[in-house]
Motif scaffolding. Structure first.
Motif, PDB file in Angstrom:
ATOM      1  N   GLY A   1      44.329  48.593  42.134  1.00 53.46           N
ATOM      2  CA  GLY A   1      44.012  47.363  41.629  1.00 53.46           C
ATOM      3  C   GLY A   1      43.374  46.668  42.428  1.00 53.46           C
ATOM      4  N   VAL A   2      42.838  47.041  43.430  1.00 54.59           N
ATOM      5  CA  VAL A   2      42.012  46.229  44.233  1.00 54.59           C
ATOM      6  C   VAL A   2      40.766  45.938  43.593  1.00 54.59           C
ATOM      7  CG1 VAL A   2      40.723  46.168  46.620  1.00 54.59           C
ATOM      8  CG2 VAL A   2      43.093  46.994  46.622  1.00 54.59           C
ATOM      9  N   ASP A   3      40.144  46.843  43.171  1.00 55.46           N
ATOM     10  CA  ASP A   3      38.794  46.694  42.434  1.00 55.46           C
ATOM     11  C   ASP A   3      38.892  45.497  41.337  1.00 55.46           C
ATOM     12  OD1 ASP A   3      40.266  48.304  40.888  1.00 55.46           O
ATOM     13  OD2 ASP A   3      38.774  49.542  40.292  1.00 55.46           O
ATOM     14  N   LYS A   4      39.865  45.590  40.462  1.00 53.09           N
ATOM     15  CA  LYS A   4      39.930  44.621  39.563  1.00 53.09           C
ATOM     16  C   LYS A   4      40.101  43.255  40.056  1.00 53.09           C
ATOM     17  CE  LYS A   4      43.464  43.097  36.202  1.00 53.09           C
ATOM     18  NZ  LYS A   4      44.642  43.472  35.500  1.00 53.09           N
ATOM     19  N   ARG A   5      40.727  42.861  41.098  1.00 53.42           N
ATOM     20  CA  ARG A   5      40.971  41.632  41.518  1.00 53.42           C
ATOM     21  C   ARG A   5      39.727  41.111  42.360  1.00 53.42           C
ATOM     22  NH1 ARG A   5      45.701  44.791  40.242  1.00 53.42           N
ATOM     23  NH2 ARG A   5      46.874  42.898  39.110  1.00 53.42           N
ATOM     24  N   ILE A   6      38.846  41.920  43.074  1.00 53.48           N
ATOM     25  CA  ILE A   6      37.936  41.305  43.598  1.00 53.48           C
ATOM     26  C   ILE A   6      36.858  41.050  42.384  1.00 53.48           C
ATOM     27  CG2 ILE A   6      35.845  42.035  45.284  1.00 53.48           C
ATOM     28  CD1 ILE A   6      38.530  40.953  46.542  1.00 53.48           C
ATOM     29  N   ASP A   7      36.490  41.666  41.461  1.00 54.36           N
ATOM     30  CA  ASP A   7      35.678  41.894  40.499  1.00 54.36           C
ATOM     31  C   ASP A   7      35.915  40.642  39.637  1.00 54.36           C
ATOM     32  OD1 ASP A   7      34.176  44.123  40.991  1.00 54.36           O
ATOM     33  OD2 ASP A   7      35.116  45.335  39.600  1.00 54.36           O
ATOM     34  N   VAL A   8      37.213  40.321  39.378  1.00 51.04           N
ATOM     35  CA  VAL A   8      37.522  38.959  38.779  1.00 51.04           C
ATOM     36  C   VAL A   8      37.164  37.857  39.719  1.00 51.04           C
ATOM     37  CG1 VAL A   8      39.535  37.395  38.118  1.00 51.04           C
ATOM     38  CG2 VAL A   8      39.611  39.964  37.441  1.00 51.04           C
ATOM     39  N   ILE A   9      37.365  37.839  40.880  1.00 51.98           N
ATOM     40  CA  ILE A   9      37.055  36.629  41.710  1.00 51.98           C
ATOM     41  C   ILE A   9      35.461  36.521  41.749  1.00 51.98           C
ATOM     42  CG2 ILE A   9      37.176  35.631  44.195  1.00 51.98           C
ATOM     43  CD1 ILE A   9      40.055  37.144  44.258  1.00 51.98           C
ATOM     44  N   ALA A  10      34.857  37.880  42.149  1.00 51.87           N
ATOM     45  CA  ALA A  10      33.433  37.721  42.067  1.00 51.87           C
ATOM     46  C   ALA A  10      32.590  37.214  40.883  1.00 51.87           C
ATOM     47  CB  ALA A  10      32.567  38.963  42.221  1.00 51.87           C
ATOM     48  N   THR A  11      33.357  37.476  39.798  1.00 49.94           N
ATOM     49  CA  THR A  11      32.679  36.988  38.360  1.00 49.94           C
ATOM     50  C   THR A  11      33.062  35.562  38.661  1.00 49.94           C
ATOM     51  OG1 THR A  11      33.239  39.057  37.449  1.00 49.94           O
ATOM     52  CG2 THR A  11      33.154  36.937  35.963  1.00 49.94           C
ATOM     53  N   ALA A  12      34.137  34.889  38.736  1.00 51.49           N
ATOM     54  CA  ALA A  12      34.273  33.433  38.767  1.00 51.49           C
ATOM     55  C   ALA A  12      33.513  32.954  39.929  1.00 51.49           C
ATOM     56  CB  ALA A  12      35.933  33.111  39.233  1.00 51.49           C
ATOM     57  N   MET A  13      33.175  33.401  41.065  1.00 56.30           N
ATOM     58  CA  MET A  13      32.283  32.938  41.888  1.00 56.30           C
ATOM     59  C   MET A  13      30.879  32.740  41.429  1.00 56.30           C
ATOM     60  SD  MET A  13      33.398  34.553  45.576  1.00 56.30           S
ATOM     61  CE  MET A  13      31.889  34.035  46.582  1.00 56.30           C
ATOM     62  N   ALA A  14      30.511  33.444  40.600  1.00 57.53           N
ATOM     63  CA  ALA A  14      29.129  33.535  39.858  1.00 57.53           C
ATOM     64  C   ALA A  14      28.875  32.290  39.196  1.00 57.53           C
ATOM     65  CB  ALA A  14      28.846  34.829  39.000  1.00 57.53           C
TER      66      ALA A  14
END
Length: 528
Positions: free
Chosen positions: A378-391
């Motif tokens: 589940g590491v990929d999911k969490r970082i992808d969510v945060i990267a999307t928010a950062m965008a």
């Protein structure tokens, strides 16, 4: 459809899966042809491209809008006119000028031919020993795959930790995983020379600290440098790190010439400064945008790049996006961070495993600057969510309010992303004051609110003495604490410490802090 599109490629393959090469070497990808993403014949047939392989552009004449081409098949040279030119020369592996580095079994991994040479070297090795130099993403993938092939692998890294882009405590589980799988780690040192035998083959390496060990294969993964010679010779501007300077449409200082991929600079979102980010995702998106703009004179401007990346190391995964806390300090960017440890899905559902998630944010406005996560699932999911928010320039409060999926097999009602955001919100709102996991606690009153069995299993490091009062007994034992002293509170992962901190503040303690990540993360930080 009416455009004349010519594609020059100095090597044989026009499109191959660089990122899949380590997994081909390890045998997870068994069919080599699967690594060829798009063949020259496919591009010719489907898109009517004029694909010219084994032909290298050696010079750009901007005044006459021509390129000079060296045909490696017959040795001839000719000129080709262009109206628009797109440069995608990529980057080359850095090969340090060391004694013995020219041995045929000292290799780098950048293309299919490199992979073939490494595979051949593995098959012909006198003993199943390999040395990987560089503990970045590619280096770690190679270590994993070569170990799976049955080789005894040594890993050499100049920095004192593996995966130096991560904060040191976040990289610690990867270090442990490597050691548990028998990888010999040589951290905080570099390669001094490579020893060869009478046949010119590498047989051993010597490190800067004087240590030597045998090897049958050396793979260099110490980084890449941009292939900018063609651009600089033509007078196209480059940045201090050698990356070709482009605008948001990937145009260089000559608007008729575009550049994309590992050779260029991108705008790094957290700082809005140009920097090279040699990753596949930004390269592919830049190629799409440059092609559209070159063909139509119109395109949407390129988005900022965050450097989002992930690596698997045996059973563990580590991912990042944006700034780490260490990188923020090095760049002079004001930043705070919080670290939480939370399960990848509901703890009562079988198979839950912990994720350590570190969130970096602006201390004035709460804007998210970066994140790192390490865990087994589940590491990929969490970082992808945060990267999307950062965008979208999200703040920690935005992150705390995200409506994410929840069902017991997939996550928790309070996801690790939420938990990290809640902690950051508490910091921003003045509810909790977090200390970094490796903070100097000298002179502070240190309170551990775990139970005795927990403390016995994992003592809290880097503090002496430590006052031990279980959280559920704290209200009745406040007289054991000095109300006037600055207090640092800890537990296993900092959740109970947050509760204790609130209790102490409301009992009149004024200077109360929580050690971020608790004993789990602090033990990693001090071990590194």
């Amino acid at each position: 459809e009416e455009a004349e599109i010519i594609l020059f490629e100095k090597d044989e393959h026009v499109s191959f899966a660089n990122c899949g090469l380590p997994y081909y070497l390890g045998g997870e990808i068994t069919d080599r042809s699967k690594l060829v993403v798009a063949s020259a014949d496919l591009l010719r047939t489907r898109f009517r491209l004029d694909v010219r392989t084994r032909q290298e552009v050696t010079r750009i004449d901007r005044a006459n809008r021509t390129v000079t081409v060296q045909n490696h098949l017959d040795g001839s040279t000719y000129e080709q006119r262009y109206s628009k030119l797109i440069l995608a020369p990529g980057a080359s592996a850095i090969v340090p000028p060391l004694k013995g580095v020219g041995a045929p079994n000292v290799l780098t991994l950048r293309n299919l031919n490199d992979a073939d040479r490494i595979a051949a070297a593995v098959r012909s090795a006198r003993t199943p020993q390999a040395t990987v130099v560089g503990a970045g993403f590619i280096g770690l993938e190679l270590v994993e795959q070569l170990t799976r092939r049955g080789l005894a692998v040594s890993l050499v890294e100049l920095q004192p930790q593996v995966l130096p882009l991560l904060d040191r405590e976040m990289a610690h589980p990867l270090r442990q995983a490597l050691q548990q799988h028998g990888v010999q780690l040589y951290l905080g040192t570099s390669l001094k020379r490579i020893l060869t035998n009478r046949d010119g083959l590498a047989v051993a390496v010597e490190l800067d600290d004087g240590r030597q060990f045998d090897t049958s294969l050396v793979i260099l993964g110490v980084g890449v440098r941009p292939n900018n010679a063609l651009a600089t010779a033509a007078g196209i501007e480059t940045g201090p790190d050698g990356g070709i300077i482009t605008n948001r449409y990937m145009q260089t200082s000559d608007p008729l010439i575009y550049a994309v991929g590992d050779a260029v600079q991108y705008t790094f979102g957290p700082t809005e400064l140009p920097m090279r980010i040699p990753l596949a995702g930004p390269a592919n998106r830049a190629g799409r945008l440059a092609g559209e703009h070159a063909a139509t004179d119109g395109a949407h401007a390129a988005a900022d790049v965050l450097g989002t990346a992930i690596v698997r190391v045996f059973d563990w995964s580590a991912a990042q996006t944006g700034l780490s806390a260490a990188r923020a300090r090095q760049s002079g960017v004001p930043a705070r961070s919080v670290t939480v440890v939370a399960n990848n899905h509901a703890g009562y559902y079988p198979g839950a495993t912990p994720i350590t998630l570190k969130l970096v944010f602006d201390p004035k406005y709460g804007r998210i600057l970066g994140a790192q996560a390490v865990g087994k699932d589940g590491v990929d999911k969490r970082i992808d969510v945060i990267a999307t928010a950062m965008a979208f320039n999200a703040t920690v409060w935005d992150l705390a309010g995200l409506d994410l999926n929840y069902a017991p097999p997939f996550g928790a009602a309070k996801d690790p992303v939420h938990m990290a955001a809640f902690a950051a919100c508490n910091q921003m709102d003045g509810i909790t004051d977090f200390l970094d996991a490796d903070a100097d606690l000298s002179g502070m009153q240190v309170l551990d609110v775990r139970t005795p069995p927990e403390i016995e299993q994992l003592p809290f490091p880097g503090a002496d003495p430590v006052i031990r009062i279980p959280l559920d007994e704290l209200r009745d034992r406040l007289d054991e604490l000095d109300l006037k002293r600055e207090t640092a509170v800890t537990c296993q992962t900092s959740l109970r410490a947050h509760i204790a901190s609130c209790l102490l503040r409301q009992a009149g303690f004024e200077r109360v802090h929580v050690v971020s990540g608790g004993a789990v993360v602090r033990s990693r930080a001090l071990a590194e």
